[in-house]
Design an enzyme around this catalytic site. Structure first.
Site, PDB file in Angstrom:
ATOM      1  N   SER A   1       0.847  -1.191   0.000  1.00 55.15           N
ATOM      2  CA  SER A   1       0.000   0.000   0.000  1.00 55.15           C
ATOM      3  C   SER A   1       0.881   1.240   0.000  1.00 55.15           C
ATOM      4  O   SER A   1       1.671   1.455   0.922  1.00 55.15           O
ATOM      5  CB  SER A   1      -0.879   0.005   1.250  1.00 55.15           C
TER       6      SER A   1
ATOM      7  N   HIS B   1      -1.182  -1.304  -4.320  1.00 52.31           N
ATOM      8  CA  HIS B   1      -2.445  -0.983  -3.652  1.00 52.31           C
ATOM      9  C   HIS B   1      -2.502   0.528  -3.411  1.00 52.31           C
ATOM     10  O   HIS B   1      -1.630   1.099  -2.753  1.00 52.31           O
ATOM     11  CB  HIS B   1      -2.525  -1.753  -2.333  1.00 52.31           C
TER      12      HIS B   1
ATOM     13  N   ASP C   1      -4.603   3.628  -1.935  1.00 48.25           N
ATOM     14  CA  ASP C   1      -5.668   3.959  -0.988  1.00 48.25           C
ATOM     15  C   ASP C   1      -6.200   5.367  -1.248  1.00 48.25           C
ATOM     16  O   ASP C   1      -5.505   6.356  -1.040  1.00 48.25           O
ATOM     17  CB  ASP C   1      -5.126   3.873   0.445  1.00 48.25           C
TER      18      ASP C   1
ATOM     19  N   MET D   1      -8.785   8.155  -0.159  1.00 53.44           N
ATOM     20  CA  MET D   1      -9.623   8.565   0.978  1.00 53.44           C
ATOM     21  C   MET D   1     -10.172   9.964   0.713  1.00 53.44           C
ATOM     22  O   MET D   1      -9.455  10.823   0.200  1.00 53.44           O
ATOM     23  CB  MET D   1      -8.787   8.597   2.260  1.00 53.44           C
TER      24      MET D   1
ATOM     25  N   HIS E   1      -8.270   1.140  -4.044  1.00 59.63           N
ATOM     26  CA  HIS E   1      -9.184   0.933  -2.919  1.00 59.63           C
ATOM     27  C   HIS E   1      -9.872   2.262  -2.614  1.00 59.63           C
ATOM     28  O   HIS E   1      -9.272   3.169  -2.038  1.00 59.63           O
ATOM     29  CB  HIS E   1      -8.349   0.439  -1.721  1.00 59.63           C
TER      30      HIS E   1
ATOM     31  N   MET F   1     -11.988   4.484  -0.556  1.00 55.40           N
ATOM     32  CA  MET F   1     -12.623   4.695   0.762  1.00 55.40           C
ATOM     33  C   MET F   1     -13.337   6.038   0.677  1.00 55.40           C
ATOM     34  O   MET F   1     -12.902   7.034   1.264  1.00 55.40           O
ATOM     35  CB  MET F   1     -11.549   4.686   1.864  1.00 55.40           C
TER      36      MET F   1
ATOM     37  N   MET G   1     -11.462  -6.041   5.428  1.00 53.65           N
ATOM     38  CA  MET G   1     -10.695  -5.039   6.182  1.00 53.65           C
ATOM     39  C   MET G   1     -10.409  -5.631   7.564  1.00 53.65           C
ATOM     40  O   MET G   1     -11.329  -5.961   8.316  1.00 53.65           O
ATOM     41  CB  MET G   1     -11.493  -3.739   6.332  1.00 53.65           C
TER      42      MET G   1
ATOM     43  N   ASP H   1      -6.752  -6.529   4.121  1.00 52.46           N
ATOM     44  CA  ASP H   1      -6.167  -5.190   4.184  1.00 52.46           C
ATOM     45  C   ASP H   1      -6.178  -4.661   5.611  1.00 52.46           C
ATOM     46  O   ASP H   1      -7.242  -4.432   6.191  1.00 52.46           O
ATOM     47  CB  ASP H   1      -6.969  -4.258   3.259  1.00 52.46           C
TER      48      ASP H   1
HETATM   49  C1  DX5 Z   1      -6.258   1.399   5.679  1.00 51.65           C
HETATM   50  C2  DX5 Z   1      -5.799   1.174   4.256  1.00 51.65           C
HETATM   51  C3  DX5 Z   1      -4.716   0.169   4.174  1.00 51.65           C
HETATM   52  C4  DX5 Z   1      -3.436   0.584   4.856  1.00 51.65           C
HETATM   53  C5  DX5 Z   1      -2.743  -0.647   5.321  1.00 51.65           C
HETATM   54  O1  DX5 Z   1      -7.332   2.246   5.681  1.00 51.65           O
HETATM   55  O2  DX5 Z   1      -6.860   0.728   3.457  1.00 51.65           O
HETATM   56  O3  DX5 Z   1      -4.476  -0.233   2.835  1.00 51.65           O
HETATM   57  O4  DX5 Z   1      -2.579   1.308   4.048  1.00 51.65           O
HETATM   58  O5  DX5 Z   1      -1.638  -0.271   6.057  1.00 51.65           O
HETATM   59  P1  DX5 Z   1      -0.918  -1.288   7.042  1.00 51.65           P
HETATM   60  O6  DX5 Z   1      -0.476  -2.466   6.220  1.00 51.65           O
HETATM   61  O7  DX5 Z   1       0.212  -0.498   7.598  1.00 51.65           O
HETATM   62  O8  DX5 Z   1      -1.946  -1.687   8.084  1.00 51.65           O
HETATM   63 ZN    ZN Z   2      -6.396  -0.225   1.471  1.00 54.00          ZN
END
Ligand code: DX5
Ligand code: ZN
Length: 216
Positions: free
Chosen positions: A7, A32, A34, A36, A65, A67, A136, A174
């Site tokens: 990620s 990956h 993320d 947000m 991903h 969010m 998750m 994840d």
């Molecule tokens: C959390 C993200 C993850 C995050 C994982 O909201 O969706 O993808 O980056 O990070 P680690 O592996 O450090 O828990």
């Molecule tokens: Zn993620």
């Protein structure tokens, strides 16, 4: 062997291109990404313009991903920016079946993410339309959180559900994945392990990815 999806949330955003290249050279399967929006989760990270900017760095699979609230409004721009897989949260979608169709029509693989508190039954009627289900194992929003232990049982139950339905959807896990818990995750049925801090904060990234490539 499980696939490994570092990620970039834990990467150095000032050097994103090199950070992406680094994990691919070290053996990562997916990147990956993320996304947000500051509403579905508290922080804001990056949008389709950044995905477009890093797309030329590698041919590797971009696993986006989302969010975000209203994921339906974002599909086209992330697909055009170069996403290969787009996953969204069922908690944020009023019409998840329609969003899955939109992702596929845009030429991407489609997946649904389930928060720790969301039951597997939320995807039960959608299995035929899913390429990926993301369990998750932390509450979304931040990297570096601690793995929620009962996720292991949830993965095993999802695996049984997929086998029973004859589904080929990948199970991605994840949050809080480490070189210490990856074997148990693989044994429970995980196909893809997302790892932010376990990869980017590792002394030796190649070694970390090698260890995360567990055999189930
Ligand atoms: C959390 C993200 C993850 C995050 C994982 O909201 O969706 O993808 O980056 O990070 P680690 O592996 O450090 O828990
Ligand atoms: Zn993620």
């Amino acid at each position: 062997m499980t696939k490994v999806a570092p990620s970039i949330l834990s990467a150095d955003f000032a050097n994103l291109a090199q950070e992406v290249e680094k994990v691919i050279t070290a053996g990562a399967d997916y990147v990956h990404i993320d996304v947000m929006d500051g509403t579905f989760v508290p922080e804001i990270t990056l949008g389709a313009l950044i995905v477009k900017a890093i797309r030329p760095v590698t041919d590797a699979v971009f696993d986006v991903h989302l969010m975000v609230e209203h994921p339906d409004t974002q599909i086209e721009s992330f697909a055009k920016a170069g996403a290969d897989i787009i996953t969204f949260h069922v908690e944020a979608a009023k019409h998840p079946h329609r969003v899955l169709q939109a992702i596929k029509s845009a030429g991407c693989k489609a997946g649904i993410c389930l928060n720790p508190g969301t039951p597997l039954s939320m995807v039960e009627e959608l299995l035929d339309d899913l390429d990926m289900i993301v369990i998750m194992s932390v509450n979304p929003g931040y990297g570096g959180q601690k793995f929620i232990p009962n996720s292991l049982d949830k993965i095993a139950r999802l695996k049984a559900m997929l086998v029973k339905a004859g589904s080929k959807a990948e199970i991605e896990v994840d949050g809080g994945v480490t070189v210490d818990n990856c074997k148990a995750l693989a044994e429970a049925g995980a196909d893809v392990l997302v790892a932010g801090s376990a990869v980017y904060k590792a002394q030796n990234i190649t070694e970390a990815i090698r260890k995360l490539h567990c055999v189930g």
